[in-house]
Scaffold this active site. Structure first.
Site, PDB file in Angstrom:
ATOM      1  N   GLU A 158      -9.117   4.359  -2.427  1.00 22.36           N
ATOM      2  CA  GLU A 158      -7.853   4.167  -3.144  1.00 22.36           C
ATOM      3  C   GLU A 158      -8.109   3.530  -4.504  1.00 22.36           C
ATOM      4  O   GLU A 158      -9.151   2.938  -4.757  1.00 22.36           O
ATOM      5  CB  GLU A 158      -6.917   3.224  -2.364  1.00 22.36           C
ATOM      6  CG  GLU A 158      -6.609   3.657  -0.948  1.00 22.36           C
ATOM      7  CD  GLU A 158      -5.419   2.897  -0.340  1.00 22.36           C
ATOM      8  OE1 GLU A 158      -4.598   2.340  -1.105  1.00 22.36           O
ATOM      9  OE2 GLU A 158      -5.331   2.872   0.897  1.00 22.36           O
ATOM     10  N   ARG A 175       0.885  16.636  13.028  1.00 26.21           N
ATOM     11  CA  ARG A 175       2.158  17.340  13.237  1.00 26.21           C
ATOM     12  C   ARG A 175       2.063  18.832  12.967  1.00 26.21           C
ATOM     13  O   ARG A 175       3.034  19.552  13.131  1.00 26.21           O
ATOM     14  CB  ARG A 175       3.249  16.742  12.328  1.00 26.21           C
ATOM     15  CG  ARG A 175       3.737  15.367  12.714  1.00 26.21           C
ATOM     16  CD  ARG A 175       4.839  14.872  11.776  1.00 26.21           C
ATOM     17  NE  ARG A 175       4.386  14.758  10.404  1.00 26.21           N
ATOM     18  CZ  ARG A 175       3.753  13.702   9.893  1.00 26.21           C
ATOM     19  NH1 ARG A 175       3.516  12.655  10.653  1.00 26.21           N
ATOM     20  NH2 ARG A 175       3.355  13.686   8.636  1.00 26.21           N
ATOM     21  N   PHE A 181       1.215   5.614  -0.530  1.00 28.84           N
ATOM     22  CA  PHE A 181       0.720   6.767   0.246  1.00 28.84           C
ATOM     23  C   PHE A 181       0.952   7.988  -0.631  1.00 28.84           C
ATOM     24  O   PHE A 181       1.434   8.998  -0.177  1.00 28.84           O
ATOM     25  CB  PHE A 181       1.562   6.802   1.539  1.00 28.84           C
ATOM     26  CG  PHE A 181       1.182   7.799   2.607  1.00 28.84           C
ATOM     27  CD1 PHE A 181      -0.087   7.828   3.176  1.00 28.84           C
ATOM     28  CD2 PHE A 181       2.141   8.694   3.099  1.00 28.84           C
ATOM     29  CE1 PHE A 181      -0.393   8.724   4.193  1.00 28.84           C
ATOM     30  CE2 PHE A 181       1.835   9.590   4.118  1.00 28.84           C
ATOM     31  CZ  PHE A 181       0.561   9.603   4.663  1.00 28.84           C
ATOM     32  N   GLU A 211     -10.864   4.019   3.388  1.00 36.72           N
ATOM     33  CA  GLU A 211      -9.905   4.812   2.617  1.00 36.72           C
ATOM     34  C   GLU A 211     -10.161   4.568   1.142  1.00 36.72           C
ATOM     35  O   GLU A 211     -10.102   3.426   0.678  1.00 36.72           O
ATOM     36  CB  GLU A 211      -8.461   4.438   2.968  1.00 36.72           C
ATOM     37  CG  GLU A 211      -8.029   4.901   4.352  1.00 36.72           C
ATOM     38  CD  GLU A 211      -6.519   4.828   4.564  1.00 36.72           C
ATOM     39  OE1 GLU A 211      -5.855   3.999   3.920  1.00 36.72           O
ATOM     40  OE2 GLU A 211      -6.008   5.623   5.386  1.00 36.72           O
ATOM     41  N   TYR A 256       1.297   2.564  15.571  1.00 35.95           N
ATOM     42  CA  TYR A 256       2.057   2.709  14.330  1.00 35.95           C
ATOM     43  C   TYR A 256       3.481   3.227  14.477  1.00 35.95           C
ATOM     44  O   TYR A 256       4.259   3.151  13.512  1.00 35.95           O
ATOM     45  CB  TYR A 256       1.275   3.547  13.313  1.00 35.95           C
ATOM     46  CG  TYR A 256       1.531   5.031  13.354  1.00 35.95           C
ATOM     47  CD1 TYR A 256       0.994   5.813  14.360  1.00 35.95           C
ATOM     48  CD2 TYR A 256       2.316   5.649  12.387  1.00 35.95           C
ATOM     49  CE1 TYR A 256       1.216   7.176  14.402  1.00 35.95           C
ATOM     50  CE2 TYR A 256       2.548   7.019  12.415  1.00 35.95           C
ATOM     51  CZ  TYR A 256       1.995   7.777  13.425  1.00 35.95           C
ATOM     52  OH  TYR A 256       2.221   9.122  13.468  1.00 35.95           O
ATOM     53  N   GLN A 303      -4.589   2.303  14.946  1.00 37.53           N
ATOM     54  CA  GLN A 303      -3.468   2.859  14.183  1.00 37.53           C
ATOM     55  C   GLN A 303      -2.657   3.869  14.986  1.00 37.53           C
ATOM     56  O   GLN A 303      -1.431   3.814  15.025  1.00 37.53           O
ATOM     57  CB  GLN A 303      -4.006   3.504  12.907  1.00 37.53           C
ATOM     58  CG  GLN A 303      -2.945   3.949  11.914  1.00 37.53           C
ATOM     59  CD  GLN A 303      -3.548   4.461  10.601  1.00 37.53           C
ATOM     60  OE1 GLN A 303      -4.754   4.361  10.388  1.00 37.53           O
ATOM     61  NE2 GLN A 303      -2.724   4.994   9.725  1.00 37.53           N
ATOM     62  N   ARG A 344      -8.741   3.498  13.108  1.00 35.20           N
ATOM     63  CA  ARG A 344      -7.914   4.671  13.414  1.00 35.20           C
ATOM     64  C   ARG A 344      -7.398   4.683  14.838  1.00 35.20           C
ATOM     65  O   ARG A 344      -6.296   5.205  15.106  1.00 35.20           O
ATOM     66  CB  ARG A 344      -8.706   5.961  13.163  1.00 35.20           C
ATOM     67  CG  ARG A 344      -9.158   6.152  11.734  1.00 35.20           C
ATOM     68  CD  ARG A 344      -8.001   6.225  10.769  1.00 35.20           C
ATOM     69  NE  ARG A 344      -8.459   6.466   9.397  1.00 35.20           N
ATOM     70  CZ  ARG A 344      -7.685   6.319   8.320  1.00 35.20           C
ATOM     71  NH1 ARG A 344      -6.419   5.924   8.456  1.00 35.20           N
ATOM     72  NH2 ARG A 344      -8.160   6.546   7.120  1.00 35.20           N
ATOM     73  N   HIS A 358      -4.060  13.836   0.791  1.00 37.65           N
ATOM     74  CA  HIS A 358      -4.339  12.991   1.963  1.00 37.65           C
ATOM     75  C   HIS A 358      -3.152  13.004   2.921  1.00 37.65           C
ATOM     76  O   HIS A 358      -3.316  13.177   4.134  1.00 37.65           O
ATOM     77  CB  HIS A 358      -4.650  11.560   1.512  1.00 37.65           C
ATOM     78  CG  HIS A 358      -4.635  10.547   2.623  1.00 37.65           C
ATOM     79  ND1 HIS A 358      -5.634  10.457   3.568  1.00 37.65           N
ATOM     80  CD2 HIS A 358      -3.737   9.584   2.943  1.00 37.65           C
ATOM     81  CE1 HIS A 358      -5.354   9.475   4.416  1.00 37.65           C
ATOM     82  NE2 HIS A 358      -4.212   8.935   4.065  1.00 37.65           N
ATOM     83  N   THR A 393      -4.696   6.678   0.005  1.00 33.20           N
ATOM     84  CA  THR A 393      -5.958   7.398  -0.039  1.00 33.20           C
ATOM     85  C   THR A 393      -5.873   8.601  -0.975  1.00 33.20           C
ATOM     86  O   THR A 393      -4.875   9.322  -0.988  1.00 33.20           O
ATOM     87  CB  THR A 393      -6.336   7.876   1.372  1.00 33.20           C
ATOM     88  OG1 THR A 393      -6.297   6.749   2.236  1.00 33.20           O
ATOM     89  CG2 THR A 393      -7.719   8.489   1.394  1.00 33.20           C
ATOM     90  N   LYS A 434      -4.839  -2.157   9.790  1.00 38.58           N
ATOM     91  CA  LYS A 434      -5.077  -2.273   8.355  1.00 38.58           C
ATOM     92  C   LYS A 434      -5.297  -3.699   7.883  1.00 38.58           C
ATOM     93  O   LYS A 434      -5.521  -3.906   6.693  1.00 38.58           O
ATOM     94  CB  LYS A 434      -3.861  -1.713   7.599  1.00 38.58           C
ATOM     95  CG  LYS A 434      -3.573  -0.259   7.888  1.00 38.58           C
ATOM     96  CD  LYS A 434      -4.553   0.646   7.184  1.00 38.58           C
ATOM     97  CE  LYS A 434      -4.112   2.097   7.314  1.00 38.58           C
ATOM     98  NZ  LYS A 434      -4.870   2.945   6.394  1.00 38.58           N
ATOM     99  N   ASP A 462       0.843  -1.186   0.000  1.00 36.95           N
ATOM    100  CA  ASP A 462       0.000   0.000   0.000  1.00 36.95           C
ATOM    101  C   ASP A 462       0.884   1.243   0.000  1.00 36.95           C
ATOM    102  O   ASP A 462       1.695   1.433   0.907  1.00 36.95           O
ATOM    103  CB  ASP A 462      -0.918  -0.015   1.226  1.00 36.95           C
ATOM    104  CG  ASP A 462      -2.129   0.882   1.029  1.00 36.95           C
ATOM    105  OD1 ASP A 462      -2.413   1.261  -0.126  1.00 36.95           O
ATOM    106  OD2 ASP A 462      -2.792   1.201   2.029  1.00 36.95           O
ATOM    107  N   ASP A 494      -9.426   0.494   1.718  1.00 41.35           N
ATOM    108  CA  ASP A 494      -8.506   0.010   2.749  1.00 41.35           C
ATOM    109  C   ASP A 494      -9.090   0.353   4.117  1.00 41.35           C
ATOM    110  O   ASP A 494      -8.727   1.354   4.737  1.00 41.35           O
ATOM    111  CB  ASP A 494      -7.137   0.668   2.544  1.00 41.35           C
ATOM    112  CG  ASP A 494      -6.031  -0.068   3.277  1.00 41.35           C
ATOM    113  OD1 ASP A 494      -6.142  -1.299   3.441  1.00 41.35           O
ATOM    114  OD2 ASP A 494      -5.062   0.586   3.690  1.00 41.35           O
ATOM    115  N   GLU A 541     -10.164  12.397   7.630  1.00 41.79           N
ATOM    116  CA  GLU A 541      -9.968  13.746   7.116  1.00 41.79           C
ATOM    117  C   GLU A 541     -11.275  14.538   7.129  1.00 41.79           C
ATOM    118  O   GLU A 541     -11.304  15.707   7.516  1.00 41.79           O
ATOM    119  CB  GLU A 541      -9.442  13.703   5.680  1.00 41.79           C
ATOM    120  CG  GLU A 541      -8.064  13.099   5.523  1.00 41.79           C
ATOM    121  CD  GLU A 541      -7.800  12.686   4.082  1.00 41.79           C
ATOM    122  OE1 GLU A 541      -8.076  11.519   3.744  1.00 41.79           O
ATOM    123  OE2 GLU A 541      -7.349  13.545   3.299  1.00 41.79           O
ATOM    124  N   THR A 562      -9.510  -5.495   3.361  1.00 41.10           N
ATOM    125  CA  THR A 562      -9.298  -4.542   2.274  1.00 41.10           C
ATOM    126  C   THR A 562     -10.176  -5.017   1.130  1.00 41.10           C
ATOM    127  O   THR A 562     -10.029  -6.155   0.684  1.00 41.10           O
ATOM    128  CB  THR A 562      -7.815  -4.542   1.835  1.00 41.10           C
ATOM    129  OG1 THR A 562      -6.993  -4.227   2.960  1.00 41.10           O
ATOM    130  CG2 THR A 562      -7.566  -3.538   0.723  1.00 41.10           C
TER     131      THR A 562
END
Lengths: 433, 433
Positions: free
Chosen positions: B214, B152, B138, B212, B257, B253, B250, B143, B363, B266, B136, B246, B378, B270
């Site tokens: 994708e 962050r 990114f 997600e 992670y 995660q 959350r 996204h 995503t 994850k 997968d 996917d 999101e 899927t």
């Protein structure tokens, strides 16, 4: 446990004593078809030939399933389940015992001995399983701590989740290869100057090629998607263990791994030993792992805290000039979580494990002892400290032509050893691109 | 491109126009054996039946390979390679064309029409490939930016490596399922109070279940371990695309992670759409992706910067009460890297991709437009903003019984559509553990 005595010549100190009976896939000059075998002393017992010549005539439970021994992987045999494996192993131990119940099967059957007992040095071993998914855990606490100190300092060495769950990630199944397969130094996108403010990566032959000393476990029982495996049942999902070398491109890893984890740094090749030591053979060597002071949630709590294995692990490195050294010794007990705990956690969100899936332990290192660290990253403190080989050679990371060999063994010479043999791989120079 | 006219009734607005010819695996009431088919309008053309009844009699190149159409996956057909796929697609387009060169094959052969043209509503679709490894990526920049801002802040939203390489991670192949498969709300180890100083995880039915949006691509050509695929050849390794959901936990995660990436968050499932739209059908819809201002290294540089696809993507959500909404619309062009670039990077360290491997895009979200975000994470700003459904219902994350449907289509109604159909999945309540 005193050694079981055999009518067959099993050399003193063999990893493949009568107490072991590891399973693998072989081919031979006389039959190129990969098929199932067990290792015994310096020989493999070809189970296809054994079955075809009434070797299992006294074991009615296996007779409807004998086609599994003609398969090119252990998957179908594994899928028969732990109780059947136990019966098969015990039967083979009996057949080889000096006082065997069934002398006519092999002990006095020189024709079948000649056909089915093949010297290991004359056969080829193959990848033992068709691997669906490969998951690599990170449960060697001292390794996790060492890496954490290197990159975040001793205060924050272990992340807050580390002692609450077996940290792991999805690995690459297609690049798992059997011992002896050469490993080519890869190109990769790296930073030559990671400390520079402006990040200017280049694509070049990597500089920091490393090994990782791990154990690997194969899954023997599938669970359905959406249905976690309870911790009390997880042991029944475990077939057995191999030695595993998770070759690593450290300069690729440090540049790529935030935020989604290691990717290209780890998919250049993962080597495993060819003989899978069955969980039954390892059961006698269960010991306590590293104490977990964080409080283990019920879905990960085992009844018996002797849940990891006392396996003596050794790393040898030989250069093209013949310089060599045993560069590390450690032990399989240096794990925070057991394989049943890894299985229970992996399936805790409903992930379906399948027969033949491979679960790496993560790198195994001793505590506070450089001579017991399972990677060059740790041994050389990311390239700062040289490791001495014989003849004045030194290493910080792997050089072209280096051959790395891991071995693992349970027990002592006075007793019957239960060993893994070795997993080995030699570094080929990078391609000219 | 104006629509190709057919003697066969292809409904106006069908995703499966004559310009498409997507491949899939079907079974039907009259034959439970999964086999290869193409979708055309409201029907599937059963290629096993078609081949068995001389459907390919005018196409000598495929005749030695017709057994591939009786396989339960597309892997063997895919392994024949792009040039063969092109010939087969064009031949099928010709067979259905109003002015077909071969009227006797199907147009005037009512017996074969009856046997091989099966209404889609009467057949079952299956996972199109046996997936070896699932990776997968990114590469949906908006996204990645949105998630980065959330965790962050806007200053450090994208990591330093993000524009230099297609960031990706190894996913879980075993839990990839075909559209329509129910998805069970998993249990997982989560923090109820992530902000608390002392981290006290619990194991419970998860709270933050998400989707997600994708694209997924299948690999059609293997490369050997140690041998990177040059960027100029990477397109030839691409079979075609599907829609991919996917599903993501959350709360699992965010706890698990660091440092090795998403794992149990994850692998709960899927979902992919059943009909694989071939790369040839998509070629007309190539457009420029997101401009990369970082300078692309030569091993990732493509000759043509029209390298991603103009695919209109839609997300619909329907609750058990029947409330529903189209909760997002975005476009497949919102990618920073193309599939050939992902393949070139993935193999850049020598990783061996294999026929049937699945590559998720990551995503896909629009820029600065909540109604174009490809995940609830999101859209709801991690649960802070409610999304309106009809009838006064709201969502922050998925609730039991919710059905999520993605659709994707290229072109406009005035022309022939090249569409993916849908990928859908409904959330089942958590098990009682």
């Amino acid at each position: 446990m005193p050694a079981l005595r055999s009518w067959f010549n099993i050399p003193w100190g063999s990893h493949f004593s009568l107490a072991n009976i590891p399973f693998g896939i072989i081919s031979s000059p006389s039959s190129k078809n990969p098929r199932v075998a067990v290792a015994i002393g310096d020989h493999a017992l070809d189970l296809e030939a054994f079955a075809a010549n009434n070797g299992f005539s006294a074991l009615s439970i296996i007779q409807p399933h004998q086609a599994v021994f003609s398969q090119p992987t252990l998957n179908d045999f594994a899928a028969l389940g732990r109780p059947i494996h136990s019966v098969v192993r015990k039967y083979i131990q009996d057949v080889f015992n000096v006082d065997t119940t069934y002398p006519e099967v092999l002990k006095t059957n020189s024709s079948l001995q000649k056909q089915a007992l093949l010297p290991l040095k004359e056969i080829q071993t193959h990848l033992p399983f068709k691997i669906g998914d490969y998951t690599d855990f990170f449960v060697g606490l001292h390794h996790a701590y060492n890496c954490g100190v290197m990159f975040r300092g001793p205060e924050n060495a272990l992340n807050p989740n580390y002692k609450h769950l077996p940290v792991g990630y999805h690995g690459r199944a297609s690049s798992v290869v059997v011992s002896g397969t050469p490993i080519r130094r890869p190109h990769g996108q790296i930073l030559l100057n990671p400390a520079a403010e402006k990040k200017e990566p280049i694509y070049t032959a990597i500089k920091k090629l490393d090994f990782e000393l791990e154990l690997g476990a194969f899954v023997t029982k599938s669970n359905n998607m959406g249905e976690p495996v309870p911790i009390a049942e997880a042991e029944q999902h475990l077939f057995g263990l191999v030695m595993l070398n998770d070759w690593s491109a450290r300069d690729v890893q440090s540049w790529e791994y935030i935020p989604l984890g290691p990717f290209n740094a780890k998919n250049l090749g993962t080597s495993i030993s060819p003989w899978v030591v069955h969980a039954d053979a390892l059961a006698l060597f269960k010991v306590k792992g590293i104490e977990n002071d964080a409080g283990v949630l019920p879905y990960l709590r085992e009844k018996n805290d002797e849940n990891v294995y006392d396996i003596q692990l050794t790393i040898d490195l030989t250069s093209t000039s013949g310089s060599s050294a045993t560069i590390a010794k450690t032990n399989g007990r240096n794990l925070l979580w057991s394989y049943p705990q890894m299985i229970a956690h992996h399936t805790s969100t409903g992930c379906n494990l399948q027969v033949g899936d491979l679960l790496g332990s993560g790198t195994i290192s001793s505590e506070n002892d450089r001579s017991g660290f399972g990677s060059l990253l740790e041994q050389s403190d990311n390239g700062k400290v040289a490791i001495k080989l014989s003849g004045g050679e030194e290493r910080r990371f792997l050089e072209d032509g280096d051959e790395v060999t891991f071995s693992g063994v349970c027990g002592t010479d006075e007793e019957a050893l239960v060993g893994f043999g070795t997993v080995t791989g030699r570094i080929e120079p990078a391609l000219k691109l």
